[in-house]
Design a protein around this motif. Structure first.
Motif, PDB file in Angstrom:
ATOM      1  N   HIS A  65       0.807  -1.218   0.000  1.00 44.44           N
ATOM      2  CA  HIS A  65       0.000   0.000   0.000  1.00 44.44           C
ATOM      3  C   HIS A  65       0.837   1.264   0.000  1.00 44.44           C
ATOM      4  O   HIS A  65       0.481   2.263  -0.608  1.00 44.44           O
ATOM      5  N   GLY A  66       1.982   1.237   0.685  1.00 48.24           N
ATOM      6  CA  GLY A  66       2.759   2.464   0.857  1.00 48.24           C
ATOM      7  C   GLY A  66       2.181   3.281   2.003  1.00 48.24           C
ATOM      8  O   GLY A  66       1.490   2.769   2.871  1.00 48.24           O
ATOM      9  N   GLY A  67       2.449   4.577   2.003  1.00 51.05           N
ATOM     10  CA  GLY A  67       1.890   5.434   3.040  1.00 51.05           C
ATOM     11  C   GLY A  67       2.383   5.082   4.426  1.00 51.05           C
ATOM     12  O   GLY A  67       1.578   4.906   5.350  1.00 51.05           O
ATOM     13  N   ALA A  68       3.700   4.931   4.579  1.00 55.39           N
ATOM     14  CA  ALA A  68       4.245   4.565   5.882  1.00 55.39           C
ATOM     15  C   ALA A  68       3.946   5.633   6.934  1.00 55.39           C
ATOM     16  O   ALA A  68       3.650   5.311   8.080  1.00 55.39           O
ATOM     17  N   ARG A  69       4.004   6.891   6.540  1.00 58.97           N
ATOM     18  CA  ARG A  69       3.746   7.955   7.515  1.00 58.97           C
ATOM     19  C   ARG A  69       2.297   7.928   7.985  1.00 58.97           C
ATOM     20  O   ARG A  69       2.012   8.073   9.175  1.00 58.97           O
ATOM     21  N   ALA A  70       1.362   7.734   7.064  1.00 59.17           N
ATOM     22  CA  ALA A  70      -0.046   7.645   7.451  1.00 59.17           C
ATOM     23  C   ALA A  70      -0.300   6.425   8.333  1.00 59.17           C
ATOM     24  O   ALA A  70      -1.079   6.486   9.292  1.00 59.17           O
ATOM     25  N   TYR A  71       0.380   5.326   8.044  1.00 61.12           N
ATOM     26  CA  TYR A  71       0.209   4.111   8.838  1.00 61.12           C
ATOM     27  C   TYR A  71       0.734   4.304  10.258  1.00 61.12           C
ATOM     28  O   TYR A  71       0.092   3.895  11.231  1.00 61.12           O
ATOM     29  N   VAL A  72       1.886   4.945  10.385  1.00 66.79           N
ATOM     30  CA  VAL A  72       2.447   5.202  11.712  1.00 66.79           C
ATOM     31  C   VAL A  72       1.540   6.135  12.498  1.00 66.79           C
ATOM     32  O   VAL A  72       1.306   5.931  13.699  1.00 66.79           O
ATOM     33  N   ARG A 125      10.712   0.815  13.599  1.00 68.81           N
ATOM     34  CA  ARG A 125      11.125  -0.096  12.534  1.00 68.81           C
ATOM     35  C   ARG A 125      10.490   0.299  11.202  1.00 68.81           C
ATOM     36  O   ARG A 125      11.150   0.259  10.148  1.00 68.81           O
ATOM     37  N   ILE A 126       9.211   0.677  11.221  1.00 68.51           N
ATOM     38  CA  ILE A 126       8.541   1.076   9.979  1.00 68.51           C
ATOM     39  C   ILE A 126       9.192   2.309   9.383  1.00 68.51           C
ATOM     40  O   ILE A 126       9.440   2.379   8.172  1.00 68.51           O
ATOM     41  N   MET A 127       9.495   3.296  10.227  1.00 67.47           N
ATOM     42  CA  MET A 127      10.085   4.531   9.729  1.00 67.47           C
ATOM     43  C   MET A 127      11.491   4.285   9.195  1.00 67.47           C
ATOM     44  O   MET A 127      11.881   4.840   8.161  1.00 67.47           O
ATOM     45  N   GLU A 128      12.272   3.452   9.881  1.00 69.54           N
ATOM     46  CA  GLU A 128      13.618   3.161   9.400  1.00 69.54           C
ATOM     47  C   GLU A 128      13.577   2.402   8.074  1.00 69.54           C
ATOM     48  O   GLU A 128      14.329   2.698   7.152  1.00 69.54           O
ATOM     49  N   LYS A 169      14.826   3.772   4.323  1.00 75.97           N
ATOM     50  CA  LYS A 169      15.897   3.098   3.593  1.00 75.97           C
ATOM     51  C   LYS A 169      15.442   2.552   2.247  1.00 75.97           C
ATOM     52  O   LYS A 169      16.196   2.558   1.281  1.00 75.97           O
ATOM     53  N   ASN A 170      14.186   2.068   2.211  1.00 76.69           N
ATOM     54  CA  ASN A 170      13.781   1.292   1.040  1.00 76.69           C
ATOM     55  C   ASN A 170      12.695   1.923   0.178  1.00 76.69           C
ATOM     56  O   ASN A 170      12.647   1.674  -1.014  1.00 76.69           O
ATOM     57  N   TYR A 171      11.822   2.717   0.782  1.00 75.16           N
ATOM     58  CA  TYR A 171      10.643   3.138   0.049  1.00 75.16           C
ATOM     59  C   TYR A 171      10.656   4.601  -0.358  1.00 75.16           C
ATOM     60  O   TYR A 171       9.717   5.079  -0.954  1.00 75.16           O
ATOM     61  N   SER A 172      11.676   5.333  -0.006  1.00 67.40           N
ATOM     62  CA  SER A 172      11.767   6.724  -0.396  1.00 67.40           C
ATOM     63  C   SER A 172      13.039   6.930  -1.184  1.00 67.40           C
ATOM     64  O   SER A 172      14.112   6.493  -0.764  1.00 67.40           O
ATOM     65  N   LEU A 216      18.335  10.453   3.505  1.00 68.39           N
ATOM     66  CA  LEU A 216      18.535  11.797   4.032  1.00 68.39           C
ATOM     67  C   LEU A 216      17.430  12.213   4.989  1.00 68.39           C
ATOM     68  O   LEU A 216      17.512  13.273   5.593  1.00 68.39           O
ATOM     69  N   VAL A 217      16.390  11.396   5.128  1.00 69.26           N
ATOM     70  CA  VAL A 217      15.253  11.810   5.947  1.00 69.26           C
ATOM     71  C   VAL A 217      15.624  11.845   7.415  1.00 69.26           C
ATOM     72  O   VAL A 217      15.469  12.863   8.101  1.00 69.26           O
ATOM     73  N   LEU A 218      16.133  10.710   7.936  1.00 72.71           N
ATOM     74  CA  LEU A 218      16.451  10.649   9.353  1.00 72.71           C
ATOM     75  C   LEU A 218      17.545  11.621   9.754  1.00 72.71           C
ATOM     76  O   LEU A 218      17.421  12.326  10.765  1.00 72.71           O
ATOM     77  N   PRO A 219      18.672  11.740   9.003  1.00 73.67           N
ATOM     78  CA  PRO A 219      19.650  12.761   9.376  1.00 73.67           C
ATOM     79  C   PRO A 219      19.075  14.162   9.336  1.00 73.67           C
ATOM     80  O   PRO A 219      19.406  14.997  10.186  1.00 73.67           O
TER      81      PRO A 219
END
Length: 420
Positions: free
Chosen positions: A269-276, A309-312, A316-319, A324-327
């Motif tokens: 589905h994607g949408g990791a931010r919405a899922y979190v 874990r979802i955000m990491e 790493k994989n879906y964006s 560069l997001v976490l730094p």
């Protein structure tokens, strides 16, 4: 009646069962050590493989216990008559045979003799615990059935969405959607006729994207047959209620199961931010769910681990710019903290260097007279202290002459400069 119970506890199969339960302690320890050793070499992103290894460890332990029971039942050297089984101390004949074959003074021989002597009592305690655990499981089944019966079925656009997603995922079973006011987190109930039950108001309190991620998570449980595996886990936990290693291994399986469904949501589905965000909103009001249900939001610590874990994984994989997001987030947070500290330090410095007041007020009610004195210490442009005294007097002048004079500024102790 008592004799019948005694005969059962002293039967060959009961003797084999008791030793099987004791052997399960070290067997489950070896199983969980093997599973943890394998998981150390499997990256977290391969949640499906980690889940398979954890389940394999649990079922390998169950197979070892069954083989142990069969082996002890077939090779039991204990043959006693009905008259010898009238009381529990009759097991002393077995103890004597063990003592003859074992070396004198052997610690294992002493432990084995003690266990043989108290085997009927061990089995009695196990049966009592088994009944208690079975009652709890039965209560959970009953609560789940009542929840399913009392839930209000929904036939709306989200039901159509579930049917459409089931066709895309290859799920052939009919899946119902319902809502209940007695729960606060979505869950799946049933295996042959699964039902997704959501809290009342969830479909209107979240955005469409967030609701889609939650429904996909529950459909992932159904596609993977997690409800059936969870039920088997519950039965194993009932049989080995006394074994802490079994519970640890079962908890590890549940954790990896949720990780698999989380990865399924993000990949399909994607949408990791919405899922979190949806997980966080649901966890704020999560309640205790029945043991046979599969709630979306688990324990607090487990939920935080899942979100991280979802955000990491998403970074790493879906964006495309995920690395560069976490730094960037950490950099922004650090700059905000530094700015806040600088503002706080500047306010404190300004307050000290700009003004420092000391109010000393004396009131005298003699003959209606009143005198007040206010001392204000400030810093001039050169950073030197300067005092200004403001006096007010009302009443008899003679009382004013009796008031001590204000000391000169030169007599005051020096005040250090404000730090740069």
């Amino acid at each position: 009646m008592m004799n019948n119970v005694t005969d059962l506890l002293l039967a060959d199969w009961a003797h084999a069962l008791g030793w099987t339960l004791l052997h399960s302690l070290w067997q489950s320890l070896i199983a969980i050590l093997l599973v943890m050793a394998c998981l150390r070499f499997i990256p977290a992103m391969f949640s499906g493989l980690r889940y398979a290894v954890a389940c394999g460890g649990l079922f390998l332990f169950v197979a070892a216990s069954l083989l142990t029971f069969v082996h002890l039942s077939d090779n039991s050297a204990t043959t006693t008559t009905a008259d010898d089984r009238e009381y529990f101390p009759a097991a002393a004949t077995v103890v004597d045979s063990v003592r003859v074959t074992a070396p004198a003074g052997n610690v294992l021989s002493m432990v084995s003799s003690f266990i043989e002597t108290n085997m009927p009592m061990i089995l009695t305690v196990w049966i009592a615990g088994l009944l208690f655990s079975a009652i709890r499981l039965t209560g959970s089944v009953y609560a789940t059935c009542r929840l399913r019966a009392s839930a209000s079925r929904l036939d709306n656009a989200w039901s159509d969405y579930i049917s459409r997603v089931c066709r895309d995922f290859g799920i052939q079973r009919l899946i119902l959607l319902a809502e209940s006011a007695t729960i606060s987190t979505p869950m799946v109930i049933g295996y042959f006729k699964p039902m997704i039950v959501v809290p009342v108001g969830m479909l209107t309190g979240l955005t469409s994207e967030q609701i889609e991620t939650i429904l996909v998570h529950e459909l992932a449980h159904i596609k993977r047959h997690d409800y059936l595996i969870n039920f088997v886990q519950s039965v194993i936990e009932v049989l080995f209620f006394f074994n802490p290693f079994v519970r640890i291994l079962s908890g590890l399986i549940r954790e990896e199961r949720e990780n698999c469904c989380d990865d399924f949501v993000v990949s399909r589905h994607g949408g990791a931010r919405a899922y979190v965000y949806a997980l966080t909103r649901l966890a704020e009001a999560s309640l205790m769910a029945p043991a046979l249900a599969l709630p979306l939001a688990g324990r607090k610590n487990q939920l935080l681990t899942r979100i991280r874990r979802i955000m990491e994984r998403s970074a790493k994989n879906y964006s495309p710019n995920g690395r560069l997001v976490l730094p960037a987030v950490l950099l922004i947070a650090g700059l905000m903290c530094i700015s806040w500290l600088g503002i706080t330090s500047g306010n404190n410095h300004k307050g000290f260097s700009f003004r420092q007041e000391q109010d000393t007020v004396k009131q005298k009610n003699q003959k209606g007279s009143r005198h007040s004195r206010k001392s204000v210490i400030t810093l001039d442009a050169n950073g030197q202290p300067r005092e200004e005294v403001i006096e007010m007097f009302e009443g008899d002048v003679e009382l004013l002459m009796a008031i001590p004079a204000v000391p000169d500024i030169a007599d005051l102790p020096s005040i250090p400069d404000a730090p740069d």
